[in-house]
Design an enzyme around this catalytic site. Structure first.
Site, mmCIF file in Angstrom:
data_model
loop_
_atom_site.group_PDB
_atom_site.id
_atom_site.type_symbol
_atom_site.label_atom_id
_atom_site.label_comp_id
_atom_site.label_asym_id
_atom_site.label_seq_id
_atom_site.Cartn_x
_atom_site.Cartn_y
_atom_site.Cartn_z
ATOM 1 N N MET A 214 16.546 -36.206 33.966
ATOM 2 C CA MET A 214 16.481 -37.609 34.069
ATOM 3 C C MET A 214 17.319 -37.823 35.330
ATOM 4 O O MET A 214 17.850 -38.917 35.809
ATOM 5 C CB MET A 214 17.334 -38.204 33.013
ATOM 6 C CG MET A 214 16.194 -38.063 31.850
ATOM 7 S SD MET A 214 16.560 -39.455 30.738
ATOM 8 C CE MET A 214 18.350 -39.110 30.061
ATOM 9 N N GLY B 72 24.316 -27.878 35.650
ATOM 10 C CA GLY B 72 23.613 -27.541 34.344
ATOM 11 C C GLY B 72 22.158 -27.467 34.845
ATOM 12 O O GLY B 72 21.509 -26.638 34.283
ATOM 13 N N HIS B 73 21.689 -28.407 35.494
ATOM 14 C CA HIS B 73 20.160 -28.431 36.085
ATOM 15 C C HIS B 73 19.989 -27.397 36.834
ATOM 16 O O HIS B 73 18.944 -26.801 36.649
ATOM 17 C CB HIS B 73 20.079 -29.894 36.466
ATOM 18 C CG HIS B 73 20.359 -31.096 35.702
ATOM 19 N ND1 HIS B 73 21.197 -32.002 36.059
ATOM 20 C CD2 HIS B 73 19.655 -31.578 34.904
ATOM 21 C CE1 HIS B 73 21.331 -32.914 35.070
ATOM 22 N NE2 HIS B 73 20.244 -32.752 34.412
ATOM 23 N N ARG C 188 26.307 -37.928 32.629
ATOM 24 C CA ARG C 188 27.066 -39.219 32.249
ATOM 25 C C ARG C 188 28.706 -38.895 32.719
ATOM 26 O O ARG C 188 29.557 -39.949 32.357
ATOM 27 C CB ARG C 188 27.219 -39.561 30.632
ATOM 28 C CG ARG C 188 25.616 -39.708 30.186
ATOM 29 C CD ARG C 188 25.535 -39.624 28.717
ATOM 30 N NE ARG C 188 24.021 -39.882 28.321
ATOM 31 C CZ ARG C 188 23.681 -41.024 28.096
ATOM 32 N NH1 ARG C 188 24.216 -42.127 28.355
ATOM 33 N NH2 ARG C 188 22.095 -40.983 27.715
HETATM 34 P P1 AMP Z 1 18.938 -34.537 31.378
HETATM 35 O O1 AMP Z 1 18.933 -34.801 32.907
HETATM 36 O O2 AMP Z 1 20.285 -34.773 30.843
HETATM 37 O O3 AMP Z 1 18.005 -35.352 30.610
HETATM 38 O O4 AMP Z 1 18.903 -33.018 31.262
HETATM 39 C C1 AMP Z 1 17.695 -32.271 31.672
HETATM 40 C C2 AMP Z 1 17.874 -30.788 31.237
HETATM 41 O O5 AMP Z 1 18.936 -30.257 31.721
HETATM 42 C C3 AMP Z 1 17.609 -30.776 29.616
HETATM 43 O O6 AMP Z 1 16.958 -29.802 29.332
HETATM 44 C C4 AMP Z 1 19.368 -30.700 29.502
HETATM 45 O O7 AMP Z 1 19.350 -29.989 28.104
HETATM 46 C C5 AMP Z 1 19.519 -29.578 30.539
HETATM 47 N N1 AMP Z 1 21.108 -29.820 30.684
HETATM 48 C C6 AMP Z 1 21.852 -30.979 30.812
HETATM 49 N N2 AMP Z 1 22.947 -30.612 30.900
HETATM 50 C C7 AMP Z 1 23.352 -29.142 30.859
HETATM 51 C C8 AMP Z 1 24.118 -28.311 30.751
HETATM 52 N N3 AMP Z 1 25.461 -28.641 30.726
HETATM 53 N N4 AMP Z 1 24.114 -27.148 30.652
HETATM 54 C C9 AMP Z 1 22.735 -26.843 30.490
HETATM 55 N N5 AMP Z 1 21.578 -27.609 30.423
HETATM 56 C C10 AMP Z 1 21.953 -28.735 30.611
#
Ligand code: AMP
Length: 266
Positions: free
Chosen positions: A15, A21-22, A171
């Site tokens: 998103m 993390g990404h 966030r």
């Molecule tokens: P989001 O953009 O928050 O929807 O996350 C996109 C992807 O990145 C999802 O598969 C999340 O689980 C992963 N993700 C988000 N934060 C982390 C993190 N700190 N460590 C590992 N993967 C993450």
């Protein structure tokens, strides 16, 4: 769109407001395939709270730069109409979709599975990478792929944390300096639970020290079923979600070190 992509490819749905993390997901994808597609789409279907949707951080220029410098070969930020040209075909998340996150974010996982299924249709990846950070989401995506026999391999990625243990999240930038310091209570509670004979009690005890953290749930579950764990559960996981001044935080940890007590955990 489909014809522009070279297969086999690995797909990283996000998103946006990308962070380390990404980036870790992109690196795992890159080990699998030369072609790595990253999508940036804030899916309204998974936000039951419209204020949360409006406040979700967005940074598309930064995202493109970070994704490409990490190895993504294609960054795709579709419009709502590109993803859903007609009425979305809702993929129900079922019983487990109504637990924990599903209690506090009603309909959230139907929205998540609907968009992931749709993105898979549009991109047709051979591999897709998801973070353990969203543990219930990962579980439900694996379940969907199994039940619908989708031709994609799901790869899970470990949680990437800040130096003080806070799980990285788009966030986090919305936390005030004080709340950013308070947020470390979550990782402390998870670690304490992991070293405890009674992880459920340890989790609650540590979290309750931070009065500003409003808990949505904090439980030890069976990672195979999402039922509340008992002493006999071999594959325990602590899951936590809650709020600090209007910012929702979520985290989890495998309870590998937790020792069995004589009573039930719940
Ligand atoms: P989001 O953009 O928050 O929807 O996350 C996109 C992807 O990145 C999802 O598969 C999340 O689980 C992963 N993700 C988000 N934060 C982390 C993190 N700190 N460590 C590992 N993967 C993450």
């Amino acid at each position: 769109m489909k014809s522009e992509l070279r297969h086999p490819l690995a797909f990283v749905p996000t998103m946006g407001a990308l962070h380390a993390g990404h980036q870790s997901l992109i690196k795992i994808a890159k080990q699998k395939c030369e072609e790595v597609v990253l999508s940036v789409f804030v899916n309204p279907l998974q936000f039951e709270n419209k204020e949360d949707l409006a406040q979700y951080p967005r940074n598309i220029d930064g995202d493109i730069a970070l994704a490409q410098s990490t190895g993504a070969t294609f960054v795709w930020a579709p419009t709502f109409e590109e993803v859903y040209p007609g009425d979305p075909v809702i993929i129900p998340a079922g019983k487990i979709g109504n637990l924990f996150e599903g209690v506090h974010r009603f309909g959230h996982f139907d929205g998540v599975l609907t968009v992931v299924h749709r993105l898979f249709e549009l991109i047709r990846p051979e591999y897709a990478i998801f973070g353990e950070k969203d543990f219930q989401q990962l579980f439900l995506i694996n379940q969907m792929v199994r039940e619908l026999e989708l031709p994609v391999e799901i790869i899970s990625a470990p949680i990437v944390r800040e130096d003080d243990g806070l799980a990285m999240s788009s966030r986090n930038i919305r936390l005030s300096t004080d709340d950013r310091a308070r947020a470390t209570i979550i990782y402390k509670a998870l670690c304490e639970a992991n070293g405890s004979k009674d992880p459920a009690r340890a989790l609650q005890r540590v979290l309750s020290k931070e009065k500003n953290f409003q808990i949505d749930y904090a439980e030890i579950i069976d990672a195979n079923t999402f039922e509340v764990a008992t002493v006999a559960t071999p594959n325990k996981r602590a899951i936590v979600a809650g709020w600090l001044s209007g910012v929702r935080l979520i985290d989890n940890m495998a309870m590998e070190m937790a020792m069995e007590s004589s009573g039930a955990l719940a």
